[in-house]
Motif scaffolding. Structure first.
Motif, mmCIF file in Angstrom:
data_model
loop_
_atom_site.group_PDB
_atom_site.id
_atom_site.type_symbol
_atom_site.label_atom_id
_atom_site.label_comp_id
_atom_site.label_asym_id
_atom_site.label_seq_id
_atom_site.Cartn_x
_atom_site.Cartn_y
_atom_site.Cartn_z
ATOM 1 N N HIS A 1 106.665 77.711 3.127
ATOM 2 C CA HIS A 1 105.481 76.763 3.249
ATOM 3 C C HIS A 1 104.672 76.339 1.964
ATOM 4 O O HIS A 1 104.618 77.302 1.069
ATOM 5 C CB HIS A 1 104.450 77.627 4.005
ATOM 6 C CG HIS A 1 102.797 76.703 4.524
ATOM 7 N ND1 HIS A 1 103.263 76.029 5.487
ATOM 8 C CD2 HIS A 1 102.024 76.808 3.795
ATOM 9 C CE1 HIS A 1 101.920 75.448 5.722
ATOM 10 N NE2 HIS A 1 101.430 76.011 4.664
ATOM 11 N N GLN A 2 104.630 75.227 1.613
ATOM 12 C CA GLN A 2 103.640 74.691 0.645
ATOM 13 C C GLN A 2 102.334 74.681 0.648
ATOM 14 O O GLN A 2 101.866 74.157 1.650
ATOM 15 C CB GLN A 2 104.317 73.125 0.670
ATOM 16 C CG GLN A 2 105.665 73.070 0.010
ATOM 17 C CD GLN A 2 106.324 73.787 -0.983
ATOM 18 O OE1 GLN A 2 105.889 73.447 -2.192
ATOM 19 N NE2 GLN A 2 107.169 74.901 -0.682
ATOM 20 N N PRO A 3 101.345 75.099 -0.337
ATOM 21 C CA PRO A 3 100.127 74.852 -0.260
ATOM 22 C C PRO A 3 99.454 73.902 -0.081
ATOM 23 O O PRO A 3 100.035 72.591 -0.540
ATOM 24 C CB PRO A 3 99.650 75.913 -1.524
ATOM 25 C CG PRO A 3 100.779 75.519 -2.328
ATOM 26 C CD PRO A 3 102.118 75.290 -1.674
ATOM 27 N N PRO A 4 98.076 73.494 0.289
ATOM 28 C CA PRO A 4 97.517 72.222 0.350
ATOM 29 C C PRO A 4 97.479 71.358 -0.859
ATOM 30 O O PRO A 4 97.412 70.221 -0.488
ATOM 31 C CB PRO A 4 95.951 72.804 0.794
ATOM 32 C CG PRO A 4 96.186 74.083 1.495
ATOM 33 C CD PRO A 4 97.273 74.809 0.855
ATOM 34 N N PRO A 5 97.488 71.848 -1.882
ATOM 35 C CA PRO A 5 97.570 70.914 -3.070
ATOM 36 C C PRO A 5 98.486 69.803 -3.401
ATOM 37 O O PRO A 5 98.457 68.963 -3.709
ATOM 38 C CB PRO A 5 97.554 71.785 -4.429
ATOM 39 C CG PRO A 5 96.784 73.313 -3.934
ATOM 40 C CD PRO A 5 97.063 73.234 -2.637
ATOM 41 N N VAL A 6 99.627 70.352 -2.623
ATOM 42 C CA VAL A 6 100.823 69.331 -2.643
ATOM 43 C C VAL A 6 100.569 68.036 -1.858
ATOM 44 O O VAL A 6 101.291 67.052 -1.995
ATOM 45 C CB VAL A 6 102.185 69.913 -2.143
ATOM 46 C CG1 VAL A 6 102.305 71.146 -3.052
ATOM 47 C CG2 VAL A 6 102.199 70.388 -0.580
ATOM 48 N N HIS A 7 99.367 68.238 -0.799
ATOM 49 C CA HIS A 7 99.169 67.085 -0.040
ATOM 50 C C HIS A 7 97.988 66.240 -0.775
ATOM 51 O O HIS A 7 97.491 65.440 -0.168
ATOM 52 C CB HIS A 7 98.775 67.688 1.372
ATOM 53 C CG HIS A 7 99.702 68.577 1.811
ATOM 54 N ND1 HIS A 7 100.765 67.780 2.532
ATOM 55 C CD2 HIS A 7 99.780 69.823 2.216
ATOM 56 C CE1 HIS A 7 101.431 68.991 3.087
ATOM 57 N NE2 HIS A 7 100.918 70.064 2.913
ATOM 58 N N GLN A 8 97.391 66.470 -2.099
ATOM 59 C CA GLN A 8 96.308 65.900 -2.421
ATOM 60 C C GLN A 8 96.613 64.400 -2.749
ATOM 61 O O GLN A 8 97.722 63.866 -3.171
ATOM 62 C CB GLN A 8 96.112 66.417 -3.741
ATOM 63 C CG GLN A 8 94.714 65.973 -4.363
ATOM 64 C CD GLN A 8 94.153 66.759 -5.717
ATOM 65 O OE1 GLN A 8 94.724 67.733 -6.272
ATOM 66 N NE2 GLN A 8 93.238 65.949 -6.399
#
Length: 395
Positions: A261-268
């Motif tokens: 699972h990738q953390p939210p900052p990759v969706h910025q």
């Protein structure tokens, strides 16, 4: 942002520039941060300073109901009341000293002009289509578009239907793309989840050479004041620079994925002072053989977390409707609803779309928000409340 040029401009800035009829054009510097920030130069047929009258200021300050919030909350955006007028339709739900967020459901196109003289604006088109008309050109928009409108832009909205819905964010700081995705020259890097081709600038429109009385509503310090100008504000014959409204569609965001699972900052997608904006998009899930695609429990100690659900099913939440907002205050642990983690295991793909805003100062809750709150949300992680979950999982 990247350099853009449109219409006719002189070869050298701050020099004489005349029309074919030998009349002067009037230059305007359009920029922020005291001649230090990004800017554009606009060239007008008429002086853009011709004020005929100024009306009384109307206070539009959001009415705060809860100054200090530690409660997880859900706001049912479908219950926000539509309004005919574009500005009246803005219902701010959460605010702090850096930004205001809410929903707008305008029924009618604007028959006046508008300028936010204090905040950049982000309008995310949840539903509907139309044209954003500005003094530097037109931007057609449709569902899924982020429209970034720099402070000081004079604009109108022309709507194609009476059921348009915008997620609205007003930012007291400029809205930029993330610095970590740009090199020292401002170019988006190869590993950025979007590129310059995804950013659409306004289309040039022939200038309006008109005199008369033109109403521009100007917003500053939570007041809207009516200015009457003697010339049409869309009289720009050409412009160039880095400062202009643009659009970016959420479906042009290319999600970064990984084995776990990738953390939210990759969706910025965007950032401002003390907050970030992320785009959760359709994507492949994690591909480690033991991966859990649902997000892990987390505290967000230094920021609140707001999610606006715009399309698809969100894997970590039960009983979510489109147009819902969820707010998870900093310091309070939150995570998947009961059963969501288990349901996610083995899933390969998601079709979800959501806008997330993480402010790094606590949010205040407005009276408008409390009108549409689902008060049961704060206890929705109790496993005993999800009756029949095991039966549904077995079906």
């Amino acid at each position: 942002m990247r350099y853009h040029q449109s219409g006719n401009i002189p070869q050298k800035r701050h020099t004489v520039f005349k029309s074919p009829e030998d009349k002067f054009y009037y230059e305007q510097l359009f920029g922020t941060e005291g001649f230090h920030g990004i800017s554009s130069l606009l060239y007008h047929i008429h002086r853009p300073t011709q004020i005929k009258s100024i009306g009384e200021a109307k206070d539009v300050s959001p009415k705060i109901a809860i100054e200090k919030n530690v409660t997880p909350r859900m706001f049912k955006g479908m219950n926000v009341t539509p309004e005919d007028d574009f500005l009246d339709s803005r219902k701010f739900l959460m605010v702090n000293n850096d930004l205001k967020m809410g929903l707008s459901k305008p029924r009618k196109s604007m028959d006046y002009f508008y300028k936010n003289a204090e905040c950049d604006e982000l309008l995310f088109v949840h539903k509907g289509s139309g044209i954003l008309k500005t003094f530097v050109g037109d931007l057609s928009f449709s569902t899924g578009d982020y429209i970034i409108i720099p402070r000081g832009t004079i604009y109108q909205t022309e709507l194609n239907s009476e059921d348009t819905v915008f997620f609205v964010l007003e930012s007291h700081s400029p809205i930029y793309t993330p610095k970590r995705y740009r090199n020292e020259f401002g170019q988006l890097l190869e590993h950025s989840p979007f590129c310059e081709r995804d950013i659409v600038a306004p289309t040039f429109v022939e200038p309006k050479d008109e005199k008369g009385e033109f109403l521009i509503k100007v917003k500053k310090e939570n007041q809207i004041t009516d200015f009457i100008y003697a010339t049409h504000p869309f009289d720009v014959v050409g412009w160039d620079g880095y400062f202009y409204p643009y659009k970016f569609n959420i479906k042009n965001f290319e999600p970064i994925t990984g084995r776990i699972h990738q953390p939210p900052p990759v969706h910025q997608n965007f950032e401002g002072h003390n907050y970030v904006v992320c785009s959760f998009c359709a994507r492949m899930y994690d591909y480690h053989p033991q991966a859990i695609p649902a997000p892990y429990n987390h505290s967000n100690i230094d920021s609140d977390e707001v999610l606006f659900y715009t399309e698809g099913d969100f894997i970590s939440r039960n009983h979510i409707d489109l147009m819902d907002f969820t707010l998870h205050p900093g310091g309070i642990v939150h995570g998947p609803h009961p059963g969501a983690m288990e349901r996610s295991i083995g899933k390969k793909f998601t079709e979800e779309y959501a806008v997330m805003v993480d402010p790094f100062r606590p949010l205040k809750i407005t009276e408008e928000a409390l009108k549409i709150e689902d008060s049961t949300y704060k206890t929705s992680w109790l496993e005993s409340e999800d009756h029949g979950l095991k039966d549904r999982l077995q079906e």
